[in-house]
Write an enzyme that holds these catalytic residues in place. Structure first.
Site, PDB file in Angstrom:
ATOM      1  CB  THR A 117      45.176  35.373  38.594  1.00 29.68           C
ATOM      2  OG1 THR A 117      45.338  34.467  39.691  1.00 29.68           O
ATOM      3  CG2 THR A 117      44.433  34.628  37.495  1.00 29.68           C
ATOM      4  CD  GLU A 158      44.374  30.020  41.823  1.00 24.48           C
ATOM      5  OE1 GLU A 158      43.723  29.033  41.484  1.00 24.48           O
ATOM      6  OE2 GLU A 158      45.160  30.009  42.786  1.00 24.48           O
ATOM      7  CE1 TYR A 186      39.379  34.640  39.229  1.00 22.16           C
ATOM      8  CE2 TYR A 186      41.377  33.356  39.568  1.00 22.16           C
ATOM      9  CZ  TYR A 186      40.738  34.574  39.494  1.00 22.16           C
ATOM     10  OH  TYR A 186      41.454  35.738  39.670  1.00 22.16           O
ATOM     11  CE  LYS A 194      40.484  37.149  36.679  1.00 22.05           C
ATOM     12  NZ  LYS A 194      40.610  38.604  36.622  1.00 22.05           N
TER      13      LYS A 194
HETATM   14  P1  NAP Z   1      37.210  41.304  44.602  1.00 25.69           P
HETATM   15  O1  NAP Z   1      37.445  41.967  45.916  1.00 25.69           O
HETATM   16  O2  NAP Z   1      36.426  40.045  44.551  1.00 25.69           O
HETATM   17  O3  NAP Z   1      36.489  42.389  43.645  1.00 25.69           O
HETATM   18  C1  NAP Z   1      35.913  42.018  42.423  1.00 25.69           C
HETATM   19  C2  NAP Z   1      35.221  43.226  41.825  1.00 25.69           C
HETATM   20  O4  NAP Z   1      34.614  42.866  40.581  1.00 25.69           O
HETATM   21  C3  NAP Z   1      34.095  43.808  42.688  1.00 25.69           C
HETATM   22  O5  NAP Z   1      34.126  45.213  42.585  1.00 25.69           O
HETATM   23  C4  NAP Z   1      32.848  43.267  42.022  1.00 25.69           C
HETATM   24  O6  NAP Z   1      31.688  44.022  42.242  1.00 25.69           O
HETATM   25  C5  NAP Z   1      33.280  43.377  40.561  1.00 25.69           C
HETATM   26  N1  NAP Z   1      32.439  42.609  39.650  1.00 25.69           N
HETATM   27  C6  NAP Z   1      32.141  41.283  39.721  1.00 25.69           C
HETATM   28  N2  NAP Z   1      31.339  40.937  38.709  1.00 25.69           N
HETATM   29  C7  NAP Z   1      31.098  42.063  37.974  1.00 25.69           C
HETATM   30  C8  NAP Z   1      30.350  42.336  36.813  1.00 25.69           C
HETATM   31  N3  NAP Z   1      29.635  41.401  36.182  1.00 25.69           N
HETATM   32  N4  NAP Z   1      30.352  43.613  36.328  1.00 25.69           N
HETATM   33  C9  NAP Z   1      31.040  44.592  36.956  1.00 25.69           C
HETATM   34  N5  NAP Z   1      31.769  44.378  38.081  1.00 25.69           N
HETATM   35  C10 NAP Z   1      31.801  43.130  38.575  1.00 25.69           C
HETATM   36  O7  NAP Z   1      38.594  41.039  43.867  1.00 25.69           O
HETATM   37  P2  NAP Z   1      40.069  41.651  44.186  1.00 25.69           P
HETATM   38  O8  NAP Z   1      40.721  40.791  45.177  1.00 25.69           O
HETATM   39  O9  NAP Z   1      39.951  43.103  44.382  1.00 25.69           O
HETATM   40  O10 NAP Z   1      40.787  41.337  42.800  1.00 25.69           O
HETATM   41  C11 NAP Z   1      40.754  42.262  41.725  1.00 25.69           C
HETATM   42  C12 NAP Z   1      41.005  41.517  40.420  1.00 25.69           C
HETATM   43  O11 NAP Z   1      42.292  40.919  40.464  1.00 25.69           O
HETATM   44  C13 NAP Z   1      40.040  40.392  40.094  1.00 25.69           C
HETATM   45  O12 NAP Z   1      39.883  40.370  38.689  1.00 25.69           O
HETATM   46  C14 NAP Z   1      40.759  39.137  40.561  1.00 25.69           C
HETATM   47  O13 NAP Z   1      40.295  38.021  39.836  1.00 25.69           O
HETATM   48  C15 NAP Z   1      42.191  39.512  40.241  1.00 25.69           C
HETATM   49  N6  NAP Z   1      43.233  38.933  41.072  1.00 25.69           N
HETATM   50  C16 NAP Z   1      43.166  39.027  42.421  1.00 25.69           C
HETATM   51  C17 NAP Z   1      44.210  38.566  43.201  1.00 25.69           C
HETATM   52  C18 NAP Z   1      44.202  38.688  44.700  1.00 25.69           C
HETATM   53  O14 NAP Z   1      44.996  37.998  45.350  1.00 25.69           O
HETATM   54  N7  NAP Z   1      43.387  39.551  45.274  1.00 25.69           N
HETATM   55  C19 NAP Z   1      45.340  38.007  42.583  1.00 25.69           C
HETATM   56  C20 NAP Z   1      45.393  37.950  41.188  1.00 25.69           C
HETATM   57  C21 NAP Z   1      44.338  38.438  40.441  1.00 25.69           C
HETATM   58  P3  NAP Z   1      30.738  43.767  43.552  1.00 25.69           P
HETATM   59  O15 NAP Z   1      31.369  44.563  44.665  1.00 25.69           O
HETATM   60  O16 NAP Z   1      29.423  44.286  43.095  1.00 25.69           O
HETATM   61  O17 NAP Z   1      30.752  42.298  43.824  1.00 25.69           O
HETATM   62  O1  F7E Z   2      42.414  30.199  48.881  1.00 28.71           O
HETATM   63  C1  F7E Z   2      42.827  27.060  50.771  1.00 28.71           C
HETATM   64  C2  F7E Z   2      42.278  26.954  49.362  1.00 28.71           C
HETATM   65  O2  F7E Z   2      40.315  31.410  48.385  1.00 28.71           O
HETATM   66  C3  F7E Z   2      43.776  30.014  49.142  1.00 28.71           C
HETATM   67  C4  F7E Z   2      41.797  34.894  44.579  1.00 28.71           C
HETATM   68  O3  F7E Z   2      42.017  36.245  44.917  1.00 28.71           O
HETATM   69  O4  F7E Z   2      44.134  34.400  44.743  1.00 28.71           O
HETATM   70  C5  F7E Z   2      42.857  34.038  45.226  1.00 28.71           C
HETATM   71  O5  F7E Z   2      42.593  32.671  44.942  1.00 28.71           O
HETATM   72  C6  F7E Z   2      44.067  28.578  49.522  1.00 28.71           C
HETATM   73  C7  F7E Z   2      43.440  27.544  48.574  1.00 28.71           C
HETATM   74  O6  F7E Z   2      42.520  32.158  47.342  1.00 28.71           O
HETATM   75  C8  F7E Z   2      39.998  27.372  53.011  1.00 28.71           C
HETATM   76  O7  F7E Z   2      41.954  25.603  49.031  1.00 28.71           O
HETATM   77  C9  F7E Z   2      41.783  26.157  52.872  1.00 28.71           C
HETATM   78  O8  F7E Z   2      44.391  26.548  48.318  1.00 28.71           O
HETATM   79  O9  F7E Z   2      42.119  32.582  49.692  1.00 28.71           O
HETATM   80  P1  F7E Z   2      41.765  31.630  48.631  1.00 28.71           P
HETATM   81  P2  F7E Z   2      42.952  31.492  45.964  1.00 28.71           P
HETATM   82  O10 F7E Z   2      42.116  30.338  45.615  1.00 28.71           O
HETATM   83  O11 F7E Z   2      44.422  31.301  46.017  1.00 28.71           O
HETATM   84  C10 F7E Z   2      44.318  34.237  43.331  1.00 28.71           C
HETATM   85  C11 F7E Z   2      45.701  34.706  42.986  1.00 28.71           C
HETATM   86  C12 F7E Z   2      43.244  34.878  42.543  1.00 28.71           C
HETATM   87  O12 F7E Z   2      43.454  35.291  41.416  1.00 28.71           O
HETATM   88  C13 F7E Z   2      41.847  34.742  43.052  1.00 28.71           C
HETATM   89  O13 F7E Z   2      40.988  35.749  42.503  1.00 28.71           O
HETATM   90  O14 F7E Z   2      43.466  28.332  50.799  1.00 28.71           O
HETATM   91  N1  F7E Z   2      41.789  27.006  51.817  1.00 28.71           N
HETATM   92  N2  F7E Z   2      40.689  26.351  53.616  1.00 28.71           N
HETATM   93  C14 F7E Z   2      40.702  27.779  51.876  1.00 28.71           C
HETATM   94  N3  F7E Z   2      40.285  28.780  51.061  1.00 28.71           N
HETATM   95  C15 F7E Z   2      39.119  29.412  51.404  1.00 28.71           C
HETATM   96  N4  F7E Z   2      38.690  30.435  50.631  1.00 28.71           N
HETATM   97  N5  F7E Z   2      38.395  29.034  52.507  1.00 28.71           N
HETATM   98  C16 F7E Z   2      38.792  28.007  53.335  1.00 28.71           C
HETATM   99  O15 F7E Z   2      38.123  27.700  54.324  1.00 28.71           O
END
Ligand code: NAP
Ligand code: F7E
Length: 345
Positions: free
Chosen positions: A127, A129, A151, A155
């Site tokens: 990520t 992050e 988090y 990672k």
């Molecule tokens: P998400 O919608 O939150 O999905 C997370 C998945 O992990 C869900 O299927 C969840 O199951 C499963 N999970 C959580 N804890 C588990 C456990 N103990 N055992 C088995 N499964 C478990 O995340 P996403 O946005 O699809 O992201 C996919 C991956 O990419 C994650 O690893 C995230 O950290 C990473 N990532 C995301 C982004 C982004 O912008 N979306 C960017 C960079 C990296 P449940 O449905 O049961 O909760």
């Molecule tokens: O926040 C700000 C918050 O929770 C984005 C995950 O998929 O991407 C995600 O992480 C920004 C942050 O995503 C609210 O403070 C303001 O600066 O949508 P977010 P994230 O933290 O960037 C990375 C790449 C991952 O890997 C992670 O799994 O938005 N913010 N106000 C808020 N954020 C939330 N959630 N809610 C608010 O009300």
């Protein structure tokens, strides 16, 4: 027939990756953890597909992972499972480390204990992050990491485990360092989906004021459907490497909100000192407050600015993002306007 295993199949990326791999003719096995209410709503339409199997296992339970891998012997594993919410990780740091960090090692070890280290290709959901307090702008594969949340720390451990298993055991393991990617499938408590679902409710008089945290944070937001193609491309290489996927564009949370209202023809005006707790957005036409700040939504440590340089992925994988920022906001708004109108949100 190629066999793929997806952990985190019930999440946003799991949905798009399943769609992609089934369309390519893969036999897909999804790892689903036990929950007290069903967690398969995103992949409901695929559950009857003959190419999809579900196995119950948990990233916190080594024996269930060992068993799942020994049953399937997948050619490719996509490790998408995670406690993925950054704000939540401050409240559950130990659990985040267990699932995201140690969980990845459990999965890598399950491959080794099944003697599959020379057979299975492994994708790790790393990520942006990891860059946290950024050490360079834009960020690429060579930019040093500076994690800013439990988090990100979890990672970081997983990232290095993936590099180490590649170097120590010659395994095909790749880190996809993905910048934020969003879609109509995004969880409702991530900022983009929170905004689009709430703005749709404001428009349809089901909510009056949207409460937000830090409006100044800037993110590089892409479309999730395109990012899962990049994951697959990484595992089709001959040599395992790490790749950044991003758009190369950055926008603030404030800009995302303005764009979401604009998508449904509402002009808003920001008043009050920028970045202060007093800042509010007003509907230009009605004069009503539509956005205000809630201090409890601020994070103990913030990632201020992310913008990715995806040139390595473009050159080596032929991957490039297509959907522009305003198109992404529009497609998410269109989806949430419909769901709110149908009473599904
Ligand atoms: P998400 O919608 O939150 O999905 C997370 C998945 O992990 C869900 O299927 C969840 O199951 C499963 N999970 C959580 N804890 C588990 C456990 N103990 N055992 C088995 N499964 C478990 O995340 P996403 O946005 O699809 O992201 C996919 C991956 O990419 C994650 O690893 C995230 O950290 C990473 N990532 C995301 C982004 C982004 O912008 N979306 C960017 C960079 C990296 P449940 O449905 O049961 O909760
Ligand atoms: O926040 C700000 C918050 O929770 C984005 C995950 O998929 O991407 C995600 O992480 C920004 C942050 O995503 C609210 O403070 C303001 O600066 O949508 P977010 P994230 O933290 O960037 C990375 C790449 C991952 O890997 C992670 O799994 O938005 N913010 N106000 C808020 N954020 C939330 N959630 N809610 C608010 O009300």
């Amino acid at each position: 027939m190629k066999k793929a295993m997806i952990t985190g199949i019930t999440g946003q990326d799991g949905y798009y990756l399943t769609e992609l791999l089934l369309a390519k003719g893969y036999e897909v096995t999804g790892i689903v953890r036990r929950t007290s209410t069903p967690n398969t709503s995103r992949i409901e339409n695929f559950l009857s597909h003959p190419g999809l199997k579900i196995i119950e296992a948990d990233l916190c339970d080594s024996s269930s992972l060992h068993k799942a891998i020994s049953l399937v012997k997948p050619h490719e594993i996509y490790n998408l499972a995670a406690m993925s919410h950054v704000a939540t990780s401050f409240f559950q740091p130990e659990y985040s480390a267990d699932v995201n960090g140690v969980g990845t090692v459990r999965l890598l070890e399950a491959l080794r204990s099944n003697n599959l280290e020379g057979f299975t290709k492994f994708y790790q959901a790393s990520t942006s992050e990891l860059y946290g307090k950024v050490q360079a702008i834009p960020q690429n594969e060579k930019t040093p990491f500076y994690p800013r949340s439990p988090y990100a720390i979890s990672k970081l451990y997983a990232y290095w485990a993936v590099v180490n298993y590649r170097e120590a055991y010659g395994m095909f393991t790749s880190n996809g360092i993905l910048f934020n990617h969003e879609s109509p499938m995004r969880g409702l408590n991530f900022v983009t989906r929170k905004i689009t679902s709430s703005v749709a409710k404001v428009k349809q008089n089901k909510m009056s004021v949207l409460k937000m945290g830090n409006l100044d944070a800037k993110r590089d937001w892409g479309y999730a459907k395109e990012y899962v193609e990049g994951m697959w491309m990484m595992l089709q290489q001959n040599i395992a490497e790490d790749f950044v996927l991003a758009t190369g564009e950055t926008h603030s949370v404030r800009e995302f909100i303005t764009e979401a209202f604009r998508a449904i023809d509402i002009d808003i005006e920001w008043r009050g000192k920028t970045g202060s707790l007093e800042e509010k957005a007003f509907c230009t036409k009605s004069g009503k407050v539509v956005v205000e700040i809630s201090p409890e939504l601020m994070r103990p440590a913030e990632v201020d600015l992310l913008i990715g340089d995806y040139s390595k992925a473009r050159t080596k994988l032929g991957w490039a993002p297509k959907t522009k920022f305003s198109e992404l906001v529009n497609l998410m708004m269109e989806n949430d306007m419909r769901l709110v109108a149908e009473g599904k949100l």
